[in-house]
Write an enzyme that holds these catalytic residues in place. Structure first.
Site, short mmCIF file in Angstrom:
data_model
loop_
_atom_site.label_atom_id
_atom_site.label_comp_id
_atom_site.label_asym_id
_atom_site.label_seq_id
_atom_site.Cartn_x
_atom_site.Cartn_y
_atom_site.Cartn_z
N GLU A 172 -27.38 8.12 19.61
CA GLU A 172 -26.68 8.75 18.59
C GLU A 172 -27.19 10.39 18.90
OE1 GLU A 172 -24.60 8.11 16.37
OE2 GLU A 172 -24.76 5.72 16.30
N TYR B 83 -26.46 13.06 9.37
CA TYR B 83 -25.63 11.88 10.11
C TYR B 83 -26.37 11.07 10.94
CZ TYR B 83 -23.16 9.46 13.51
OH TYR B 83 -22.71 8.10 14.24
N ASP C 65 -19.54 10.43 10.31
CA ASP C 65 -19.35 11.17 11.56
C ASP C 65 -17.82 11.53 11.46
OD1 ASP C 65 -17.56 9.19 12.22
OD2 ASP C 65 -18.34 9.16 14.37
N CYS D 141 -6.94 5.94 14.65
CA CYS D 141 -6.60 7.06 13.51
C CYS D 141 -7.13 8.44 14.31
CB CYS D 141 -7.32 6.77 12.37
SG CYS D 141 -6.81 7.65 11.03
N CYS E 4 -0.54 4.89 14.12
CA CYS E 4 -0.19 4.07 12.92
C CYS E 4 0.50 2.84 12.77
CB CYS E 4 0.59 5.08 11.83
SG CYS E 4 -0.38 6.76 11.44
N CYS F 252 -2.10 0.23 13.12
CA CYS F 252 -3.53 0.40 12.27
C CYS F 252 -3.34 -0.69 11.35
CB CYS F 252 -3.22 1.60 11.37
SG CYS F 252 -4.48 1.91 10.06
N CYS G 16 -2.53 3.19 3.67
CA CYS G 16 -2.94 4.56 3.65
C CYS G 16 -2.15 5.71 2.94
CB CYS G 16 -2.72 4.89 5.21
SG CYS G 16 -3.00 6.29 5.55
N1 ADE Z 1 -21.50 3.27 17.80
C1 ADE Z 1 -22.49 3.41 17.04
N2 ADE Z 1 -22.59 4.83 16.79
C2 ADE Z 1 -21.63 5.45 17.33
C3 ADE Z 1 -21.19 6.74 17.72
N3 ADE Z 1 -21.80 7.61 17.33
N4 ADE Z 1 -20.11 6.93 18.46
C4 ADE Z 1 -19.21 5.76 18.94
N5 ADE Z 1 -19.86 4.49 18.79
C5 ADE Z 1 -20.72 4.19 17.87
#
Ligand code: ADE
Length: 292
Positions: free
Chosen positions: A36, A119, A137, A192, A199, A202, A208
């Site tokens: 992360e 985050y 995120d 997305c 789309c 998706c 959506c």
């Molecule tokens: N899987 C878990 N966290 C992730 C991240 N930050 N980016 C991509 N895949 C992930």
């Protein structure tokens, strides 16, 4: 009960998820934390080899804590935003000293680690410990902005409203919330996307809000900030200077660093900022070295 949208996204994820090492059940909290931190500002394709090499060298927080900060900066290599290497190293020391070498599971203890913001704390608590937290995120924020609010993009900075919205969508079934979060993240990364949403592929296009509204584009008065180019920036200059320090076993004379960049003022400013950030040390004779 999982609602229809959640079920569709989870179903899509089951057959479209990328096989990424930090998502494997045996990844463990330390590996998840490392991933992360690396993924905060670096794309998956560049993180993959760096992540494998890092964990091979330092499979536990205690192993990294025993290394010098310079080793962490060297191992970070060209991943970018190298202060993350120092913070990860400082986190490894904090985990070793304060938590008996085990990555803590509480949001509060995670947030207290260097380089771990809301985050990252929520991501580690969810993905490594199976807890139920909103993991917001940029990909998740974009998907929710479109799917629920009908906006092309989320607000520039995360808001309390986004957190409430994300929390309200988390499945209540024990253990399902982390899978939902990573599934939404993956939908944002693969379908997305920021600039070319796919789309037709998706799983929730029919629900959506943004699609239903005719896919409105940006308000021209709120044009998206384009990211700063790299060439010629202080970031590039810092990267070049740090590469010279990384590649050298000992102190690098100031004159060698000065020679690496044409603009002397920019070079001096960049070097000073590396020192201020703790990424370089100035020795009494005027040469420079990675932090010891
Ligand atoms: N899987 C878990 N966290 C992730 C991240 N930050 N980016 C991509 N895949 C992930």
């Amino acid at each position: 009960m999982v609602d229809g949208r959640a079920a569709a996204i989870l179903h899509w994820y089951a057959s479209h998820a990328r096989d990424l090492p930090w998502r494997k059940p045996d990844a463990g909290p330390w590996a998840v934390l490392v991933s992360e931190i690396m993924l905060q500002q670096t794309p998956v394709s560049r993180v993959l080899p760096a992540y494998a090499a890092w964990l091979e060298r330092w499979p536990t927080p205690a192993a990294l804590a025993a290394a010098a900060p310079a080793d962490a900066v060297r191992q970070w290599g060209r991943l970018g935003y190298p202060r993350r290497a120092l913070r990860l190293h400082a986190s490894a020391r904090a985990i070793t000293e304060r938590h008996g070498g085990e990555v803590p599971g509480s949001l509060e203890a995670l947030r207290a680690l260097p380089g771990v913001g809301s985050y990252t704390a929520a991501a580690v608590a969810s993905f490594a410990f199976g807890q139920r937290h909103a993991v917001l995120d940029t990909n998740v924020r974009r998907v929710l902005a479109r799917l629920v609010r009908g906006d092309l993009r989320p607000p520039p900075n995360p808001t309390a409203m986004e957190v409430r919205l994300a929390e309200s969508l988390l499945p209540v079934e024990p253990g399902l919330a982390p899978r939902w979060s990573v599934a939404v993240m993956e939908l944002g990364a693969l379908i997305c996307t920021a600039d070319r949403p796919r789309c037709p592929d998706c799983p929730v296009v029919s629900e959506c809000a943004w699609h239903r509204a005719g896919r409105p584009v940006d308000d021209p008065h709120r044009a998206r900030r384009r990211s700063q180019g790299y060439a010629g920036t202080d970031r590039q200059c810092r990267g070049r200077l740090l590469a010279l320090l990384r590649e050298s076993d000992g102190p690098v004379p100031a004159a060698r660093l000065d020679a690496a960049w044409a603009d002397a003022d920019q070079c001096a400013r960049s070097l000073a900022s590396l020192v201020a950030d703790g990424l370089a040390e100035r020795l009494p004779g005027g040469s420079y070295i990675l932090p010891r």
